[in-house]
Design a protein around this motif. Sequence first.
Motif, short mmCIF file in Angstrom:
data_model
loop_
_atom_site.label_atom_id
_atom_site.label_comp_id
_atom_site.label_asym_id
_atom_site.label_seq_id
_atom_site.Cartn_x
_atom_site.Cartn_y
_atom_site.Cartn_z
N SER A 130 -11.10 1.90 7.80
CA SER A 130 -11.96 1.49 8.92
C SER A 130 -11.53 2.17 10.21
CB SER A 130 -11.89 -0.03 9.11
OG SER A 130 -12.25 -0.67 7.92
N LEU A 131 -10.20 2.27 10.42
CA LEU A 131 -9.70 2.94 11.63
C LEU A 131 -10.08 4.41 11.62
CD1 LEU A 131 -6.12 1.39 12.00
CD2 LEU A 131 -8.01 1.16 13.61
N THR A 135 -12.44 6.24 14.27
CA THR A 135 -11.95 7.43 14.99
C THR A 135 -12.99 8.55 14.95
OG1 THR A 135 -9.68 6.84 14.43
CG2 THR A 135 -10.07 9.10 15.15
N PHE A 164 -5.46 7.78 17.70
CA PHE A 164 -5.49 6.85 16.56
C PHE A 164 -4.68 7.29 15.33
CE2 PHE A 164 -9.27 4.71 18.47
CZ PHE A 164 -8.82 3.41 18.32
N MET A 167 -1.59 5.43 14.28
CA MET A 167 -1.95 4.04 13.95
C MET A 167 -2.57 3.96 12.56
SD MET A 167 -4.35 1.50 16.20
CE MET A 167 -3.28 1.21 17.59
N ILE A 168 -3.36 4.99 12.21
CA ILE A 168 -3.97 5.01 10.87
C ILE A 168 -2.87 5.19 9.82
CG2 ILE A 168 -5.62 6.18 9.35
CD1 ILE A 168 -7.08 7.18 11.91
N ALA A 171 -1.13 1.94 9.48
CA ALA A 171 -1.98 0.98 8.75
C ALA A 171 -2.05 1.32 7.27
CB ALA A 171 -3.39 0.97 9.35
N ILE A 177 -1.65 -3.57 11.84
CA ILE A 177 -1.44 -2.78 13.06
C ILE A 177 -0.30 -3.45 13.84
CG2 ILE A 177 -2.47 -1.98 15.23
CD1 ILE A 177 -5.22 -2.30 13.84
#
Lengths: 315, 73
Positions: A130-131, A135, A164, A167-168, A171, A177
Motif C-alpha cells: 500500500s505504501l 508513493t 517513502f 519506510m517501505i 514495513a 511503521i
Amino acid sequence: MTDITAVDHSPETVVFAISEASVGDYVALMKPRVMSLVVFTAFVGLMVAPGHLHPVLGFAALLCIAIGAGAAGALNMWFDADVDAVMSRTARRPIPAGRVLRREALAFGMTLAFGSVAVLGLVANWLAASLLAFTIFFYVAIYTMRLKRATPQNIVIGGAAGAFPPMIGWAAATGAIGLESVLLFLIIFFWTPPHFWALSLWRADDYARAGIPMLPVVAGYPETRRQILLYSLVLAPIGASPWLFGYAGVIYGATAIAGGAVMVWLAVKIKVLGDGAEGDRAAKRLFAVSILYLFVLFAVLLIDDRLGAPGRGLW
Amino acid sequence: MTGWALPAAACGEERDGGMDDNDSEKGIVLTDEQKRRRRSRSIAIALALCALVLLFYLVTIIKLSPAGWWRLL
C-alpha cells in the motif's frame, strides 16, 4: 513493448510508427540513477528494521520497490514529455528524442506499477504494498501532474515521494511503521529541498523556458539561497535524530553531526557568495555533497546497526 | 520512432479497395536496425520472464516451507 503502432487512421491511409526503442531506452524510462538511491535507502530501512525477513524475500521486496520507483519514473516521463523536450537536461530522454512513444511509456509504467505493488503484497505484506502504491500515486498524480507546474513548493511537498522508500523497506520487514522509519522519512524529506534547489540555481533558465515555477524562477536567487540555508539548518539536527532518539550509535551520531555541519557550511557559502561563477560553483558543490551526505548517512546507519550500535542516544 | 504512411489496403483495412496484390503483399518492411532492436527487446522480455519465474518459484518454496507455515500459525 509495441513494435508497430497505428498513429493515424483515415479512409485513405494508415500511418504507422515503428518502434526503434532499444532496451536501454526502456531502462532510461525508469530513471536508473534515481532508482539507485531509492533502492539503497529502502535496503537500509529493511536491514535496520527489527525482525527477520528471509534474504530471498528481502531481495524480492527490494526488487519490487525498485520496479515501483522505475514505474513512477516512466509515468513521470510520459506526462512530462512536453516539458522534457524544451529543457536541455532532459531533451535527450527517450520520449522527446522520439525513440519511445508516449503511449508506450504509459503502458510500460502502468504495467510495472501494478506488477510491483501486487508482487510486493504477495512477497512481503500489504502494508508495504500500500505504501508503494501510494508513493507511485503521490509522485505521478500529486507531484508530476499537479504540484510541479503549479507551485514553487513543488519539490518540498513532492519530496515526500522520494522519502517513502526506507519506510517501505521497514514495513516490508516488520509489517508496521515505526518511529525510526518516520525519522528516516524526515531525513530524506528535509534533504530534498536543498538538494534540488542547489541544482535549480544553475538550471533556472531551463526551468523558466519550460514554464516550471521552480523557486529561483518565481522568488529569485536570493530567496532560494535563503531557503536552502533554512532547510539545511533543519536538516542537520533531523539527520542526527536517529542517534538522539537512541535508535543509532555514536558512530552514526558523529557522522550525522559532521555531515550536517558541512551541509550548513556549504549553504552559508552559497548565500554569502551570491551570483556569479563562484556562487554557481558553490551550488554545484552543495548538489554533489548532498548526494554524498545522504549516501554516507544511510551507509553509516547500516554499519552502526550491524555493529550493534554502541553508544545509543543522548538519553 | 519512424512514421510510415501506407495505403489502408496494405494492412487489411480496406479489403475491397483498388490496391493490387503486390502492394498488399509488400506490407511494412523493417530496416535491419529496427529488426535488431526488436530482437534485443524480445530477448530482454524473455530474460525478465525467466527471472520472474525463478523468483516466484523461490518465493513459493520459502513461503510454503515448514518455517513459513510455522510463522502463519
